[in-house]
Motif scaffolding. Structure first.
Motif, PDB file in Angstrom:
ATOM      1  N   ARG A  35       0.957  -0.620  -6.771  1.00 43.95           N
ATOM      2  CA  ARG A  35       2.053   0.636  -6.878  1.00 43.95           C
ATOM      3  C   ARG A  35       1.507   2.049  -6.632  1.00 43.95           C
ATOM      4  NH1 ARG A  35       7.235   0.712  -7.914  1.00 43.95           N
ATOM      5  NH2 ARG A  35       7.023  -1.292  -8.544  1.00 43.95           N
ATOM      6  N   HIS A  36       0.513   2.476  -7.257  1.00 43.93           N
ATOM      7  CA  HIS A  36      -0.307   3.838  -6.943  1.00 43.93           C
ATOM      8  C   HIS A  36      -0.896   3.821  -5.833  1.00 43.93           C
ATOM      9  CE1 HIS A  36       1.784   4.988 -10.530  1.00 43.93           C
ATOM     10  NE2 HIS A  36       1.335   3.951 -11.272  1.00 43.93           N
ATOM     11  N   ASP A  38      -0.325   1.251  -2.568  1.00 42.47           N
ATOM     12  CA  ASP A  38       0.524   1.022  -1.536  1.00 42.47           C
ATOM     13  C   ASP A  38       1.563   1.818  -1.610  1.00 42.47           C
ATOM     14  OD1 ASP A  38      -1.047  -1.417  -0.581  1.00 42.47           O
ATOM     15  OD2 ASP A  38      -0.516  -2.218  -2.224  1.00 42.47           O
ATOM     16  N   ARG A  39       2.288   2.010  -0.570  1.00 42.35           N
ATOM     17  CA  ARG A  39       3.616   3.004  -0.408  1.00 42.35           C
ATOM     18  C   ARG A  39       5.010   2.395  -0.349  1.00 42.35           C
ATOM     19  NH1 ARG A  39       3.631   8.135   2.075  1.00 42.35           N
ATOM     20  NH2 ARG A  39       5.770   8.097   1.053  1.00 42.35           N
ATOM     21  N   LEU A  41       8.700   3.192   1.036  1.00 41.37           N
ATOM     22  CA  LEU A  41       9.414   3.806   1.619  1.00 41.37           C
ATOM     23  C   LEU A  41      10.957   3.599   1.898  1.00 41.37           C
ATOM     24  CD1 LEU A  41       6.733   4.427   4.514  1.00 41.37           C
ATOM     25  CD2 LEU A  41       7.378   6.033   2.988  1.00 41.37           C
ATOM     26  N   THR A  61       4.860  -1.876   8.329  1.00 42.17           N
ATOM     27  CA  THR A  61       5.603  -2.060   7.075  1.00 42.17           C
ATOM     28  C   THR A  61       6.404  -3.424   7.147  1.00 42.17           C
ATOM     29  OG1 THR A  61       7.659  -1.093   7.597  1.00 42.17           O
ATOM     30  CG2 THR A  61       5.965   0.368   6.803  1.00 42.17           C
ATOM     31  N   ALA A  74      -1.577   0.329   2.184  1.00 44.66           N
ATOM     32  CA  ALA A  74      -2.480   1.881   2.527  1.00 44.66           C
ATOM     33  C   ALA A  74      -3.661   1.482   3.159  1.00 44.66           C
ATOM     34  CB  ALA A  74      -2.571   2.438   1.024  1.00 44.66           C
TER      35      ALA A  74
END
Length: 131
Positions: A35-36, A38-39, A41, A61, A74
């Protein structure tokens, strides 16, 4: 986040691919959603980007159908190509973005790592042209 050593290289499947940089035994965890790292959107965030950024993001994505969020790895995991008979597979709880991938057979160092987009990407028709 990739959990094994990898490198990028020229792919016989499509452009750039992700290749094992070590032998990976069957059952090894190869990737895990972080979670902290990979993003996540929204479609609105992606649509607000100018070209060619928007097209690039959509190409790298996957769309989680349950949440409606696009996941951007990421690291170089975003270069993993589709295969109808992949060497990795996702382990995900229904309705959860979080999950991980495992090697479903032994993967040799230098071999391209692949996944089946149809099993997790609600946007797969755009990527595979209706396959």
């Amino acid at each position: 986040m990739l959990m094994v050593k990898t490198r990028l290289g020229v792919s016989a499947i499509a452009g750039i691919g992700l290749f094992a940089d070590q032998d990976i035994p069957k059952g090894t965890e190869t990737w895990r959603f972080m979670r902290h790292f990979d993003r996540l959107l929204t479609e609105r965030e992606i649509d607000s980007l100018p070209e060619p950024a928007r097209s690039s993001i959509l190409d790298h994505t996957y769309l989680d159908a349950a949440s409606g969020l696009f996941v951007l790895c990421a690291d170089n995991a975003r270069f993993m190509n589709h295969a109808d008979e992949p060497n990795t597979a996702g382990v995900h709880e229904k309705g959860a973005i979080e999950g991980y991938d495992i090697a479903i057979r032994d993967i040799r160092a230098g071999e391209e790592m692949t996944c089946d987009y149809r099993t997790f990407d609600a946007h797969v028709g755009v990527k595979l042209g209706g396959k």
